[in-house]
Design a protein around this motif. Sequence first.
Motif, short mmCIF file in Angstrom:
data_model
loop_
_atom_site.label_atom_id
_atom_site.label_comp_id
_atom_site.label_asym_id
_atom_site.label_seq_id
_atom_site.Cartn_x
_atom_site.Cartn_y
_atom_site.Cartn_z
N ARG A 77 0.82 -1.22 0.00
CA ARG A 77 0.00 0.00 0.00
C ARG A 77 0.85 1.26 0.00
NH1 ARG A 77 -3.71 -0.89 4.70
NH2 ARG A 77 -3.18 -2.97 4.24
N GLU A 78 1.96 1.22 0.74
CA GLU A 78 2.88 2.36 0.81
C GLU A 78 3.77 2.46 -0.42
OE1 GLU A 78 3.37 4.86 3.24
OE2 GLU A 78 1.45 4.12 3.94
N GLY A 79 3.87 1.37 -1.18
CA GLY A 79 4.80 1.33 -2.31
C GLY A 79 6.25 1.34 -1.85
N LEU A 80 6.50 0.78 -0.65
CA LEU A 80 7.84 0.78 -0.07
C LEU A 80 8.57 -0.50 -0.47
CD1 LEU A 80 9.89 2.24 1.72
CD2 LEU A 80 8.84 1.13 3.69
N HIS A 81 9.47 -0.38 -1.43
CA HIS A 81 10.25 -1.52 -1.92
C HIS A 81 11.64 -1.51 -1.29
CE1 HIS A 81 7.50 -2.82 -5.18
NE2 HIS A 81 7.06 -1.58 -5.02
N ASP A 82 12.23 -2.69 -1.23
CA ASP A 82 13.60 -2.85 -0.73
C ASP A 82 13.78 -2.28 0.68
OD1 ASP A 82 14.29 -4.10 -3.11
OD2 ASP A 82 14.80 -2.20 -4.07
N HIS A 83 12.79 -2.55 1.53
CA HIS A 83 12.86 -2.13 2.93
C HIS A 83 12.20 -3.21 3.79
CE1 HIS A 83 13.79 1.38 5.54
NE2 HIS A 83 13.04 0.67 6.38
N LEU A 84 12.99 -3.79 4.66
CA LEU A 84 12.53 -4.85 5.55
C LEU A 84 11.85 -4.26 6.78
CD1 LEU A 84 12.71 -7.90 6.52
CD2 LEU A 84 14.87 -7.23 7.59
N ILE A 85 10.70 -4.82 7.17
CA ILE A 85 10.07 -4.44 8.43
C ILE A 85 9.83 -5.71 9.23
CG2 ILE A 85 8.05 -3.45 9.57
CD1 ILE A 85 7.83 -1.44 7.37
N ILE A 86 10.27 -5.68 10.50
CA ILE A 86 10.13 -6.82 11.41
C ILE A 86 9.27 -6.37 12.59
CG2 ILE A 86 11.34 -8.43 12.95
CD1 ILE A 86 13.93 -7.70 11.28
N VAL A 87 8.20 -7.11 12.86
CA VAL A 87 7.37 -6.84 14.04
C VAL A 87 7.66 -7.96 15.05
CG1 VAL A 87 5.04 -6.60 14.97
CG2 VAL A 87 5.58 -5.64 12.73
N THR A 88 8.10 -7.56 16.23
CA THR A 88 8.47 -8.51 17.28
C THR A 88 7.39 -8.51 18.35
OG1 THR A 88 10.80 -8.07 16.87
CG2 THR A 88 10.25 -9.09 18.98
N ARG A 89 7.03 -9.72 18.81
CA ARG A 89 6.06 -9.85 19.89
C ARG A 89 6.61 -10.76 20.97
NH1 ARG A 89 0.22 -12.98 19.76
NH2 ARG A 89 -0.32 -12.61 21.93
N TRP A 90 6.44 -10.30 22.20
CA TRP A 90 6.72 -11.13 23.37
C TRP A 90 5.36 -11.49 23.95
CZ3 TRP A 90 9.50 -6.89 21.99
CH2 TRP A 90 10.87 -7.06 21.78
N TYR A 91 5.02 -12.77 23.90
CA TYR A 91 3.72 -13.25 24.35
C TYR A 91 3.56 -13.05 25.84
CZ TYR A 91 -0.16 -16.51 25.13
OH TYR A 91 -1.35 -17.07 25.50
N GLY A 92 2.40 -12.51 26.25
CA GLY A 92 2.19 -12.18 27.65
C GLY A 92 1.32 -13.15 28.42
N GLY A 93 0.95 -14.28 27.80
CA GLY A 93 0.19 -15.28 28.54
C GLY A 93 -1.30 -15.30 28.24
N LYS A 94 -1.80 -14.28 27.55
CA LYS A 94 -3.22 -14.26 27.19
C LYS A 94 -3.36 -14.11 25.68
CE LYS A 94 -5.03 -12.59 31.51
NZ LYS A 94 -5.28 -11.44 32.32
N HIS A 95 -4.25 -14.93 25.11
CA HIS A 95 -4.47 -14.84 23.67
C HIS A 95 -5.15 -13.51 23.32
CE1 HIS A 95 -3.13 -18.83 22.65
NE2 HIS A 95 -3.72 -19.27 23.76
N LEU A 96 -4.71 -12.91 22.23
CA LEU A 96 -5.23 -11.61 21.82
C LEU A 96 -6.27 -11.72 20.71
CD1 LEU A 96 -1.92 -9.53 21.74
CD2 LEU A 96 -3.53 -9.84 23.64
N GLY A 97 -6.43 -12.92 20.15
CA GLY A 97 -7.39 -13.08 19.06
C GLY A 97 -7.05 -12.17 17.90
#
Length: 121
Positions: A77-97
């Motif tokens: 959607r942004e038209g952003l090529h050649d750029h890596l994005i990493i989303v990191t999650r640390w699970y907190g014990g409850k499902h977020l759905g």
Amino acid sequence: MRVLENIISDRGSKYAVSGAPCTSDAEAKLFLKELQRRKKFAKATHNSWALLAADGPLKNDDGESGAGMVILRMLEREGLHDHLIIVTRWYGGKHLGGDRFRHVQDAVRIYLDALAVDRQG
């Protein structure tokens, strides 16, 4: 590599977002390895990522089913090529759905907004 930590917290789960210019799957894996040199990121539950490379779209959910596609769609959607994005999650014990997808989207938006500020200035 830009790393924005502690950007979202929900029911114990915590999120961070990272990114950098990147052109290939091999380079993406090197960036991920570099990020995971930080003990905190190595212990994360998920490091989901996506990249729009010349060879085509690349993504990895890292166990957070569907997260890579969410990141990929936002890059498209942004038209952003050649750029890596990493989303990191640390699970907190409850499902977020379904909220976990909103959090991935919010994390990517925070990163893209920071990137836009840098480019303006």
